[in-house]
Design an enzyme around this catalytic site. Structure first.
Site, PDB file in Angstrom:
ATOM      1  N   LEU A 188       4.665   4.312  -5.417  1.00  0.00           N
ATOM      2  CA  LEU A 188       6.099   4.259  -5.711  1.00  0.00           C
ATOM      3  C   LEU A 188       6.491   5.402  -6.652  1.00  0.00           C
ATOM      4  CD1 LEU A 188       6.139   0.408  -6.174  1.00  0.00           C
ATOM      5  CD2 LEU A 188       7.246   1.669  -4.296  1.00  0.00           C
ATOM      6  N   HIS A 198      -4.865  -5.540  -8.328  1.00  0.00           N
ATOM      7  CA  HIS A 198      -5.750  -4.464  -7.880  1.00  0.00           C
ATOM      8  C   HIS A 198      -7.169  -5.016  -7.813  1.00  0.00           C
ATOM      9  CE1 HIS A 198      -7.163  -0.408  -7.229  1.00  0.00           C
ATOM     10  NE2 HIS A 198      -8.105  -0.639  -8.132  1.00  0.00           N
ATOM     11  N   MET A 211       0.810  -1.219   0.000  1.00  0.00           N
ATOM     12  CA  MET A 211       0.000   0.000   0.000  1.00  0.00           C
ATOM     13  C   MET A 211       0.848   1.276   0.000  1.00  0.00           C
ATOM     14  SD  MET A 211      -2.949  -1.326  -0.176  1.00  0.00           S
ATOM     15  CE  MET A 211      -4.116  -0.025   0.197  1.00  0.00           C
ATOM     16  N   GLN A 229     -10.945 -15.042  -5.489  1.00  0.00           N
ATOM     17  CA  GLN A 229     -10.545 -15.159  -6.904  1.00  0.00           C
ATOM     18  C   GLN A 229      -9.118 -14.659  -7.120  1.00  0.00           C
ATOM     19  OE1 GLN A 229     -12.119 -16.752  -9.442  1.00  0.00           O
ATOM     20  NE2 GLN A 229     -13.307 -17.390  -7.654  1.00  0.00           N
TER      21      GLN A 229
HETATM   22  C1  GRF Z   1      -6.082  -7.417  -2.076  1.00  0.00           C
HETATM   23  O1  GRF Z   1      -7.452  -7.252  -2.276  1.00  0.00           O
HETATM   24  C2  GRF Z   1      -5.319  -6.730  -3.175  1.00  0.00           C
HETATM   25  O2  GRF Z   1      -5.955  -6.766  -4.412  1.00  0.00           O
HETATM   26  C3  GRF Z   1      -5.259  -5.322  -2.668  1.00  0.00           C
HETATM   27  O3  GRF Z   1      -5.086  -5.424  -1.279  1.00  0.00           O
HETATM   28  C4  GRF Z   1      -5.590  -6.690  -0.836  1.00  0.00           C
HETATM   29  C5  GRF Z   1      -4.446  -7.378  -0.160  1.00  0.00           C
HETATM   30  O4  GRF Z   1      -4.824  -8.522   0.509  1.00  0.00           O
HETATM   31  N1  GRF Z   1      -4.237  -4.563  -3.342  1.00  0.00           N
HETATM   32  P1  GRF Z   1      -3.706  -9.514   1.068  1.00  0.00           P
HETATM   33  O5  GRF Z   1      -2.734  -8.710   1.912  1.00  0.00           O
HETATM   34  O6  GRF Z   1      -3.032 -10.160  -0.102  1.00  0.00           O
HETATM   35  O7  GRF Z   1      -4.469 -10.492   1.922  1.00  0.00           O
END
Ligand code: GRF
Length: 203
Positions: free
Chosen positions: A102, A118, A99, A182
């Site tokens: 960059l 995403h 998160m 998914q």
């Molecule tokens: C996922 O939904 C991903 O698409 C988003 O943040 C979430 C991360 O989940 N960028 P995790 O840390 O992989 O459980």
């Protein structure tokens, strides 16, 4: 054999799906790649503990310790460096719930070999709160996208997508859970495809 370096910030369930897939005999044979390190910008990311239990190398680069995005990105690049592997076939960098935005300089360093997942059907809903926005917009389907990372946030060439229905009583949480399950199938498969397309030389 190609190295994979995974960057996380939280739960790391996608990271876990990728590690587990890479350990499956058949997948590993197909892939010729292994997850060599899990890096996090959050010291308390739950995924880090799991990765450590699995015997994977981990490192924390806490963004709060750096005065600017550039300084953080430089430190992150240094933390990745030991895991780069073969100079002519450098590591694939996999963002999995990472998160941080960059800098263009960092992205350029890993151009063409950094992927992200995403939780929306890009180009719809880049940025945050994707599930709430999809519900508010009345979307009948939602999903996830694996794409190559470019300097524009949540853009870059789309490599794979998964679609799920939006159900009448969905909340952002129920939709997020349906999409996430998914993601766990989509991301390892997209990585396998990327490796197949980028592992042609015999270096
Ligand atoms: C996922 O939904 C991903 O698409 C988003 O943040 C979430 C991360 O989940 N960028 P995790 O840390 O992989 O459980």
């Amino acid at each position: 054999m190609r190295n994979i370096v995974i960057l996380i910030s939280g739960t790391g369930s996608n990271m876990r799906a990728i590690v587990e897939a890479s350990r499956r005999q058949r997948w590993e044979a197909q892939l010729d790649a292994r997850v060599v390190a899990v890096l996090s910008n959050q010291p308390d990311a739950a995924g880090l503990a799991w990765a450590q239990e699995q015997g994977l190398a981990t490192a924390v680069v806490d963004h709060r310790a750096y005065p600017s995005r550039e300084a953080f990105d430089a430190a992150l690049q240094q933390a990745i460096a030991p895991f780069e592997g073969h100079v002519q076939k450098p590591a694939l960098i996999v963002l999995a719930g990472f998160m941080r935005i960059l800098t263009p300089g960092f992205v350029a360093q890993f151009a063409g070999r950094m992927l992200n997942i995403h939780p929306s059907l890009l180009p719809a809903f880049p940025g945050l709160h994707t599930h709430a926005r999809a519900i508010a917009a009345g979307c009948r389907v939602a999903g996830a996208t694996v794409h190559e990372v470019t300097s524009e946030l949540d853009h870059g060439p789309i490599l794979a997508q998964a679609v799920v229905p939006v159900l009448p009583n969905d909340t952002p949480e129920t939709l997020a859970a349906r999409v996430l399950s998914q993601e766990h199938r989509l991301y390892p498969q997209a990585i396998a495809d990327w490796l197949r397309n980028n592992n042609k030389s015999d270096l």
